[in-house]
Design a protein around this motif. Structure first.
Motif, PDB file in Angstrom:
ATOM      1  N   ALA A 153      10.488   4.953 -28.484  1.00  0.00           N
ATOM      2  CA  ALA A 153      11.066   6.297 -28.496  1.00  0.00           C
ATOM      3  C   ALA A 153      10.157   7.318 -29.168  1.00  0.00           C
ATOM      4  CB  ALA A 153      12.434   6.285 -29.179  1.00  0.00           C
ATOM      5  N   SER A 154       9.152   6.846 -29.913  1.00  0.00           N
ATOM      6  CA  SER A 154       8.234   7.775 -30.588  1.00  0.00           C
ATOM      7  C   SER A 154       7.075   8.204 -29.695  1.00  0.00           C
ATOM      8  CB  SER A 154       7.661   7.127 -31.855  1.00  0.00           C
ATOM      9  OG  SER A 154       6.816   6.034 -31.532  1.00  0.00           O
ATOM     10  N   ILE A 155       6.905   7.563 -28.539  1.00  0.00           N
ATOM     11  CA  ILE A 155       5.726   7.827 -27.698  1.00  0.00           C
ATOM     12  C   ILE A 155       5.618   9.289 -27.268  1.00  0.00           C
ATOM     13  CG2 ILE A 155       4.641   7.303 -25.467  1.00  0.00           C
ATOM     14  CD1 ILE A 155       5.514   4.386 -25.880  1.00  0.00           C
ATOM     15  N   PRO A 156       6.694   9.939 -26.797  1.00  0.00           N
ATOM     16  CA  PRO A 156       6.535  11.346 -26.387  1.00  0.00           C
ATOM     17  C   PRO A 156       6.039  12.252 -27.519  1.00  0.00           C
ATOM     18  CG  PRO A 156       8.571  10.443 -25.518  1.00  0.00           C
ATOM     19  CD  PRO A 156       8.034   9.424 -26.471  1.00  0.00           C
ATOM     20  N   ALA A 157       6.597  12.076 -28.720  1.00  0.00           N
ATOM     21  CA  ALA A 157       6.188  12.928 -29.845  1.00  0.00           C
ATOM     22  C   ALA A 157       4.748  12.633 -30.258  1.00  0.00           C
ATOM     23  CB  ALA A 157       7.129  12.724 -31.032  1.00  0.00           C
ATOM     24  N   LEU A 158       4.361  11.359 -30.275  1.00  0.00           N
ATOM     25  CA  LEU A 158       2.989  10.994 -30.638  1.00  0.00           C
ATOM     26  C   LEU A 158       1.994  11.505 -29.600  1.00  0.00           C
ATOM     27  CD1 LEU A 158       3.590   7.339 -31.853  1.00  0.00           C
ATOM     28  CD2 LEU A 158       2.834   9.261 -33.274  1.00  0.00           C
ATOM     29  N   THR A 159       2.357  11.395 -28.329  1.00  0.00           N
ATOM     30  CA  THR A 159       1.479  11.886 -27.263  1.00  0.00           C
ATOM     31  C   THR A 159       1.289  13.389 -27.369  1.00  0.00           C
ATOM     32  OG1 THR A 159       2.200  10.087 -25.809  1.00  0.00           O
ATOM     33  CG2 THR A 159       1.171  11.999 -24.758  1.00  0.00           C
ATOM     34  N   ALA A 160       2.375  14.095 -27.672  1.00  0.00           N
ATOM     35  CA  ALA A 160       2.285  15.554 -27.824  1.00  0.00           C
ATOM     36  C   ALA A 160       1.389  15.925 -28.999  1.00  0.00           C
ATOM     37  CB  ALA A 160       3.684  16.133 -28.007  1.00  0.00           C
ATOM     38  N   ALA A 161       1.496  15.189 -30.104  1.00  0.00           N
ATOM     39  CA  ALA A 161       0.670  15.483 -31.279  1.00  0.00           C
ATOM     40  C   ALA A 161      -0.803  15.228 -30.988  1.00  0.00           C
ATOM     41  CB  ALA A 161       1.124  14.643 -32.467  1.00  0.00           C
ATOM     42  N   LEU A 162      -1.111  14.107 -30.358  1.00  0.00           N
ATOM     43  CA  LEU A 162      -2.499  13.795 -30.024  1.00  0.00           C
ATOM     44  C   LEU A 162      -3.064  14.790 -29.020  1.00  0.00           C
ATOM     45  CD1 LEU A 162      -5.018  11.988 -30.018  1.00  0.00           C
ATOM     46  CD2 LEU A 162      -3.860  10.517 -28.339  1.00  0.00           C
ATOM     47  N   SER A 163      -2.251  15.223 -28.087  1.00  0.00           N
ATOM     48  CA  SER A 163      -2.708  16.096 -27.001  1.00  0.00           C
ATOM     49  C   SER A 163      -2.874  17.550 -27.426  1.00  0.00           C
ATOM     50  CB  SER A 163      -1.725  16.029 -25.829  1.00  0.00           C
ATOM     51  OG  SER A 163      -1.584  14.697 -25.363  1.00  0.00           O
ATOM     52  N   ASN A 164      -2.310  17.922 -28.571  1.00  0.00           N
ATOM     53  CA  ASN A 164      -2.374  19.298 -29.051  1.00  0.00           C
ATOM     54  C   ASN A 164      -3.716  19.543 -29.732  1.00  0.00           C
ATOM     55  OD1 ASN A 164      -2.053  21.811 -30.163  1.00  0.00           O
ATOM     56  ND2 ASN A 164      -0.336  21.260 -31.485  1.00  0.00           N
ATOM     57  N   LEU A 165      -4.625  20.175 -29.044  1.00  0.00           N
ATOM     58  CA  LEU A 165      -5.970  20.387 -29.572  1.00  0.00           C
ATOM     59  C   LEU A 165      -5.995  21.365 -30.740  1.00  0.00           C
ATOM     60  CD1 LEU A 165      -8.081  20.475 -26.274  1.00  0.00           C
ATOM     61  CD2 LEU A 165      -7.378  18.510 -27.669  1.00  0.00           C
ATOM     62  N   GLU A 166      -4.891  22.072 -30.963  1.00  0.00           N
ATOM     63  CA  GLU A 166      -4.793  22.975 -32.110  1.00  0.00           C
ATOM     64  C   GLU A 166      -4.248  22.252 -33.341  1.00  0.00           C
ATOM     65  OE1 GLU A 166      -6.031  26.049 -31.790  1.00  0.00           O
ATOM     66  OE2 GLU A 166      -6.520  25.365 -29.771  1.00  0.00           O
ATOM     67  N   GLU A 167      -3.779  21.022 -33.174  1.00  0.00           N
ATOM     68  CA  GLU A 167      -3.234  20.254 -34.287  1.00  0.00           C
ATOM     69  C   GLU A 167      -4.362  19.807 -35.212  1.00  0.00           C
ATOM     70  OE1 GLU A 167      -1.378  19.397 -36.706  1.00  0.00           O
ATOM     71  OE2 GLU A 167       0.327  18.698 -35.494  1.00  0.00           O
ATOM     72  N   ALA A 168      -4.028  19.639 -36.492  1.00  0.00           N
ATOM     73  CA  ALA A 168      -5.014  19.177 -37.472  1.00  0.00           C
ATOM     74  C   ALA A 168      -5.516  17.789 -37.098  1.00  0.00           C
ATOM     75  CB  ALA A 168      -4.381  19.150 -38.864  1.00  0.00           C
ATOM     76  N   SER A 169      -6.805  17.544 -37.322  1.00  0.00           N
ATOM     77  CA  SER A 169      -7.393  16.260 -36.923  1.00  0.00           C
ATOM     78  C   SER A 169      -6.761  15.102 -37.688  1.00  0.00           C
ATOM     79  CB  SER A 169      -8.905  16.278 -37.125  1.00  0.00           C
ATOM     80  OG  SER A 169      -9.241  16.551 -38.470  1.00  0.00           O
ATOM     81  N   MET A 170      -6.314  15.324 -38.936  1.00  0.00           N
ATOM     82  CA  MET A 170      -5.712  14.231 -39.689  1.00  0.00           C
ATOM     83  C   MET A 170      -4.369  13.809 -39.078  1.00  0.00           C
ATOM     84  SD  MET A 170      -4.357  15.953 -43.282  1.00  0.00           S
ATOM     85  CE  MET A 170      -3.947  14.361 -43.988  1.00  0.00           C
ATOM     86  N   VAL A 171      -3.719  14.719 -38.363  1.00  0.00           N
ATOM     87  CA  VAL A 171      -2.475  14.388 -37.667  1.00  0.00           C
ATOM     88  C   VAL A 171      -2.791  13.707 -36.343  1.00  0.00           C
ATOM     89  CG1 VAL A 171      -0.314  15.305 -36.734  1.00  0.00           C
ATOM     90  CG2 VAL A 171      -1.354  16.377 -38.747  1.00  0.00           C
ATOM     91  N   ARG A 172      -3.734  14.264 -35.607  1.00  0.00           N
ATOM     92  CA  ARG A 172      -4.077  13.711 -34.290  1.00  0.00           C
ATOM     93  C   ARG A 172      -4.637  12.294 -34.424  1.00  0.00           C
ATOM     94  NH1 ARG A 172      -8.101  16.592 -31.381  1.00  0.00           N
ATOM     95  NH2 ARG A 172      -7.241  15.650 -29.492  1.00  0.00           N
TER      96      ARG A 172
END
Length: 320
Positions: free
Chosen positions: A239-258
């Protein structure tokens, strides 16, 4: 044992060794630090600390994490040095501060307070020091002895203990998780209480707890968001896959999160589409994300192959 540790140390420190193999050597050394005689445990800790000479921020942050899990005072000096080195990557310094909190020694409070209060300090480092201070003070408090904590499925020493067992619903914990007027330490305690309600994955509370945790990706703190991804890596709940995929895919997200999202996805590598998602970021602009994807794909291979341990077999030692 000394030969095994020396062999693993050589694997870990060698820049010629593929990163996934170095990670497996690291986890083998962590195991030996926890389950060996005192002399061998110190040798394993020194072997881990020797790899802080690496240019890889990803590897160094994992070294700091593992040292914090050893429950051994021999790890303290190396962690203090990393936290105090202002030229070091903030991701590594934050992890060193968190590890000092995990070890729980009160004689590190002064150093942690210095960097919590230092003018111009990186926000993630300041926030980590704040949580580490609260954790050490909790660890050494009388109040701790009165708390009835649920037995966790996870052996990790966490940045904060889960909130004690009480009549709190998942919704209550979700509100505390996202209540920015509360200290980060309390919000982390809600986070880890939700984590424990999501394991094992067939618990009736598991999916609702995962969905509450996923809301944490909307928090303004990159440290907080990265910890949500870490928790999802521990849980390996689909159930966490959609949220994790969105975080990794967000190029504006901090690298420590991605990077943490990538590694969490690696623990879910047997789920449909996850490996393809990870492969799409093998050439990401951020080195720490690229390296995390390489390690995550190795983790996915491990998950799919159902190997017993994500580590080198200690008797095998170095492969480089």
């Amino acid at each position: 044992m000394s030969e095994t540790i020396a062999s693993l140390r050589q694997t870990l420190v060698s820049e010629a060794t593929p990163l996934p193999v170095r990670f497996r050597a690291l986890f083998s050394l962590k195991h030996l630090a926890l389950h060996s005689d005192p002399t061998s445990a110190v040798a394993a800790i020194e072997a881990i600390a020797a790899a802080f000479a690496s240019p890889s921020a990803l590897l160094k942050h994992e070294l700091a994490y593992c040292l914090g899990q050893t429950r051994n005072h021999a790890a303290v000096n190396s962690l203090r040095d990393v936290l105090s080195n202002l030229q070091e990557d903030p991701m590594c310094r934050h992890e060193a501060a968190e590890a000092l909190g995990a070890l729980g020694y009160a004689d590190n409070l002064e150093l942690l307070k210095h960097f919590r209060d230092r003018e111009g300090e990186e926000v993630a480092v300041k926030e980590t020091c704040e949580i580490a201070i609260d954790r050490i003070e909790w660890e050494n408090s009388e109040a701790r002895k009165q708390e009835k904590l649920r037995q966790s499925d996870f052996a990790s020493i966490d940045p904060a203990p889960p909130l004690p067992e009480a009549e709190k619903t998942i919704e209550d914990l979700g509100r505390e998780l996202m209540n920015t007027t509360l200290p980060l330490f309390i919000r982390y305690r809600a986070m880890f209480a939700l984590r424990d309600l999501a394991s094992p994955p067939d618990l009736p509370t598991a999916r609702p707890a995962v969905l509450e945790l996923a809301k944490g990706f909307a928090d303004k703190s990159e440290l907080f968001r990265h910890e949500i991804a870490f928790v999802f890596g521990q849980l390996s709940h689909p159930a966490s896959i959609p949220a994790l995929t969105a975080a990794l895919s967000n190029l504006e997200e901090a690298s420590m999160v991605r990077h943490e999202a990538a590694e969490a996805l690696g623990s879910l590598g047997e789920e449909e589409g996850v490996v393809d998602t990870l492969k799409a970021f093998l050439h990401d602009k951020e080195k720490v994300v690229r390296e995390s994807v390489v390690v995550a794909l190795d983790m996915a291979d491990y998950e799919e192959g159902q190997q017993k341990e994500y580590a080198l077999i200690p008797e095998v030692g170095a492969t480089a």
